[in-house]
Design an enzyme around this catalytic site. Structure first.
Site, PDB file in Angstrom:
ATOM      1  N   SER A  86       0.815  -1.219   0.000  1.00  0.00           N
ATOM      2  CA  SER A  86       0.000   0.000   0.000  1.00  0.00           C
ATOM      3  C   SER A  86       0.848   1.269   0.000  1.00  0.00           C
ATOM      4  O   SER A  86       1.929   1.322   0.598  1.00  0.00           O
ATOM      5  CB  SER A  86      -0.872  -0.013   1.261  1.00  0.00           C
ATOM      6  OG  SER A  86      -1.409   1.252   1.501  1.00  0.00           O
ATOM      7  N   GLU A 145       0.269   3.625   1.774  1.00  0.00           N
ATOM      8  CA  GLU A 145       0.348   4.063   3.172  1.00  0.00           C
ATOM      9  C   GLU A 145       1.721   3.728   3.772  1.00  0.00           C
ATOM     10  O   GLU A 145       2.087   4.264   4.815  1.00  0.00           O
ATOM     11  CB  GLU A 145      -0.762   3.418   4.001  1.00  0.00           C
ATOM     12  CG  GLU A 145      -2.143   3.993   3.738  1.00  0.00           C
ATOM     13  CD  GLU A 145      -2.349   5.409   4.275  1.00  0.00           C
ATOM     14  OE1 GLU A 145      -1.796   5.737   5.340  1.00  0.00           O
ATOM     15  OE2 GLU A 145      -3.069   6.182   3.625  1.00  0.00           O
ATOM     16  N   TYR A 176      -1.522   0.136  10.561  1.00  0.00           N
ATOM     17  CA  TYR A 176      -1.790  -0.492   9.264  1.00  0.00           C
ATOM     18  C   TYR A 176      -0.559  -0.350   8.347  1.00  0.00           C
ATOM     19  O   TYR A 176      -0.099  -1.334   7.759  1.00  0.00           O
ATOM     20  CB  TYR A 176      -3.007   0.179   8.617  1.00  0.00           C
ATOM     21  CG  TYR A 176      -3.222  -0.167   7.160  1.00  0.00           C
ATOM     22  CD1 TYR A 176      -3.876  -1.337   6.783  1.00  0.00           C
ATOM     23  CD2 TYR A 176      -2.794   0.697   6.140  1.00  0.00           C
ATOM     24  CE1 TYR A 176      -4.087  -1.648   5.435  1.00  0.00           C
ATOM     25  CE2 TYR A 176      -2.997   0.393   4.801  1.00  0.00           C
ATOM     26  CZ  TYR A 176      -3.639  -0.778   4.450  1.00  0.00           C
ATOM     27  OH  TYR A 176      -3.837  -1.081   3.120  1.00  0.00           O
TER      28      TYR A 176
HETATM   29  P1  NAP Z   1     -11.410  -4.529   1.928  1.00  0.00           P
HETATM   30  O1  NAP Z   1     -12.582  -4.234   1.062  1.00  0.00           O
HETATM   31  O2  NAP Z   1     -11.371  -3.903   3.280  1.00  0.00           O
HETATM   32  O3  NAP Z   1     -11.273  -6.114   2.092  1.00  0.00           O
HETATM   33  C1  NAP Z   1     -10.455  -6.685   3.066  1.00  0.00           C
HETATM   34  C2  NAP Z   1     -10.660  -8.174   3.018  1.00  0.00           C
HETATM   35  O4  NAP Z   1      -9.790  -8.806   3.970  1.00  0.00           O
HETATM   36  C3  NAP Z   1     -12.087  -8.624   3.343  1.00  0.00           C
HETATM   37  O5  NAP Z   1     -12.472  -9.586   2.410  1.00  0.00           O
HETATM   38  C4  NAP Z   1     -11.925  -9.252   4.724  1.00  0.00           C
HETATM   39  O6  NAP Z   1     -12.831 -10.295   5.010  1.00  0.00           O
HETATM   40  C5  NAP Z   1     -10.529  -9.847   4.584  1.00  0.00           C
HETATM   41  N1  NAP Z   1      -9.958 -10.241   5.872  1.00  0.00           N
HETATM   42  C6  NAP Z   1      -9.879  -9.510   7.006  1.00  0.00           C
HETATM   43  N2  NAP Z   1      -9.341 -10.254   7.992  1.00  0.00           N
HETATM   44  C7  NAP Z   1      -9.084 -11.488   7.477  1.00  0.00           C
HETATM   45  C8  NAP Z   1      -8.552 -12.679   8.006  1.00  0.00           C
HETATM   46  N3  NAP Z   1      -8.168 -12.788   9.290  1.00  0.00           N
HETATM   47  N4  NAP Z   1      -8.420 -13.751   7.195  1.00  0.00           N
HETATM   48  C9  NAP Z   1      -8.836 -13.689   5.891  1.00  0.00           C
HETATM   49  N5  NAP Z   1      -9.347 -12.565   5.332  1.00  0.00           N
HETATM   50  C10 NAP Z   1      -9.478 -11.480   6.113  1.00  0.00           C
HETATM   51  O7  NAP Z   1     -10.049  -4.116   1.183  1.00  0.00           O
HETATM   52  P2  NAP Z   1      -9.805  -3.754  -0.369  1.00  0.00           P
HETATM   53  O8  NAP Z   1     -10.042  -2.305  -0.541  1.00  0.00           O
HETATM   54  O9  NAP Z   1     -10.471  -4.735  -1.229  1.00  0.00           O
HETATM   55  O10 NAP Z   1      -8.226  -3.936  -0.452  1.00  0.00           O
HETATM   56  C11 NAP Z   1      -7.655  -5.215  -0.749  1.00  0.00           C
HETATM   57  C12 NAP Z   1      -6.230  -5.248  -0.230  1.00  0.00           C
HETATM   58  O11 NAP Z   1      -5.472  -4.201  -0.829  1.00  0.00           O
HETATM   59  C13 NAP Z   1      -6.113  -5.038   1.273  1.00  0.00           C
HETATM   60  O12 NAP Z   1      -5.024  -5.798   1.732  1.00  0.00           O
HETATM   61  C14 NAP Z   1      -5.777  -3.558   1.407  1.00  0.00           C
HETATM   62  O13 NAP Z   1      -5.081  -3.292   2.603  1.00  0.00           O
HETATM   63  C15 NAP Z   1      -4.909  -3.373   0.180  1.00  0.00           C
HETATM   64  N6  NAP Z   1      -4.887  -2.012  -0.377  1.00  0.00           N
HETATM   65  C16 NAP Z   1      -6.070  -1.398  -0.669  1.00  0.00           C
HETATM   66  C17 NAP Z   1      -6.029  -0.134  -1.226  1.00  0.00           C
HETATM   67  C18 NAP Z   1      -7.319   0.578  -1.599  1.00  0.00           C
HETATM   68  O14 NAP Z   1      -7.266   1.795  -1.852  1.00  0.00           O
HETATM   69  N7  NAP Z   1      -8.440  -0.103  -1.686  1.00  0.00           N
HETATM   70  C19 NAP Z   1      -4.799   0.506  -1.482  1.00  0.00           C
HETATM   71  C20 NAP Z   1      -3.623  -0.194  -1.193  1.00  0.00           C
HETATM   72  C21 NAP Z   1      -3.671  -1.455  -0.649  1.00  0.00           C
HETATM   73  P3  NAP Z   1     -14.198 -10.036   5.867  1.00  0.00           P
HETATM   74  O15 NAP Z   1     -15.197  -9.507   4.866  1.00  0.00           O
HETATM   75  O16 NAP Z   1     -14.536 -11.383   6.385  1.00  0.00           O
HETATM   76  O17 NAP Z   1     -13.887  -9.036   6.913  1.00  0.00           O
END
Ligand code: NAP
Length: 331
Positions: free
Chosen positions: A133, A135, A157
């Protein structure tokens, strides 16, 4: 048929990535955690062709078992505690999931493939993508930020993501795993979680327009972010795993905007002035802020041929229109 395992399938990126991989002819397995996870039926309805498997990034044995049974060609580790304000309230859980969860998935791949430097091809059997990320750049050391910009995370995070990033690099170097990190800047969509600033703004603008909400309480709207469209970003994840050599890539638009600019556009889109409805609420302020993120994605453009297809103004319109439609339908 190539196959992929996605952690975080219930999240924004997981759903778009699954749709994209299915359209490319993949067999897709999606990891869902917890007993009676309320998002499981939603995934099964939205993505009926995805094979839902059970496991948790906190549970090493479950990951080994899932990798063993799915035998994926590619693993995309998108699972994380990803909402930054929560990471201060649940710092240990964030470290366990967002940081050590990466190690557990890498270990599962290493153990199942028998990856090692001494084995011809190392662990080439399973390719690994880690969701790093922007971040991690936090209090930025230079601008714009590229793959060589030093990290200075400003939240539990961000710190956990730095661990995930370096352990991915370390497993690549230690065991010859085909392991890549995508350092993705903010990317949004109508599927963005309801707590995230862009979605709060698009939904707030839609509800206020429809008369179902009176005002919108927000935290700091002055920080600048490089905001792109999530479906564009999942294409970049896939491209990284199709290269000859594993590598890390920054993905972003190269343009940044404040949250206030997002708010102004969102409210203007529905014919309103955001200043009449948005109030600042100290409860939504971060203890340590990241003021300015801007991507230098020239390496991805050159080596992956990746380009974003949606600009900032279009992104805001897509999100507000989707929320208007969904809210109107919900009555
Ligand atoms: P998101 O919508 O918040 O999804 C996070 C996912 O992680 C959810 O499916 C959640 O499952 C799962 N999770 C949480 N705890 C877990 C565990 N113990 N075991 C297995 N799964 C677990 O995030 P996103 O926006 O799709 O982002 C995807 C990834 O990219 C994340 O790692 C995020 O940090 C990273 N990222 C995102 C952005 C952005 O702007 N969106 C930018 C940079 C990096 P539940 O539904 O069961 O909680």
């Amino acid at each position: 048929m190539p196959s992929a395992l996605i952690t975080g399938i219930t999240g924004q990126d997981g759903s778009y990535l699954a749709e994209y991989l299915l359209s490319q002819g993949y067999e897709v397995h999606g990891l869902v955690r917890g007993q009676a996870n309320p998002k499981r039926p939603l995934v099964e309805a939205l993505l009926p062709d995805v094979d839902v498997v059970e496991g948790d990034l906190l549970d090493q044995a479950s990951l080994i078992s899932v990798v063993q049974s799915c035998q994926p060609d590619e693993v995309y580790n998108l699972g994380a505690i990803s909402f930054i304000p929560i990471s201060w309230k649940q710092a240990e859980l964030t470290a366990e999931t967002t940081g050590l969860g990466v190690l557990r998935m890498l270990e599962a791949i290493r153990l199942v493939t028998g990856a090692s430097k001494s084995r011809p091809g190392g662990g080439a059997g399973i390719k690994f993508y880690q969701a790093s990320s922007s971040e991690m750049f936090g209090k930025v050391r230079e601008s714009p930020q590229s793959e060589s910009t030093p990290f200075y995370p400003r939240s539990p995070y961000g710190v956990a993501k730095v661990y995930g990033h370096y352990i991915t690099m370390n497993y690549r170097e230690s065991y010859d795993l085909f392991a890549c990190s995508g350092i993705l800047f903010n990317h949004e969509s109508p599927r963005r979680g309801l707590d995230f600033v862009t979605r709060k703004l698009s939904l707030g603008a839609a509800r206020i327009k429809l008369g179902t909400q009176a005002e919108l309480l927000m935290g700091n709207l002055e920080s600048k972010r490089d905001w792109g469209y999530a479906p564009d970003y999942v294409r970049a994840m896939h491209l990284m795993l199709q290269q000859e050599e594993p590598d890390d890539f920054v993905i972003g638009t190269g343009e940044n905007h404040t949250g206030r600019e997002f708010a102004e556009l969102a409210f203007k889109h529905v014919g309103l002035n955001c200043d009449d409805y948005i109030k600042t609420d100290e409860r939504f302020m971060r203890p340590a802020e990241v003021d300015h993120l801007l991507a230098d994605a020239s390496k991805a453009r050159e080596k992956l041929g990746w380009e974003p297809s949606v600009d900032f103004q279009e992104l805001v319109s897509i999100m507000v229109d989707a929320d208007l439609q969904a809210e109107a339908k919900a009555g």
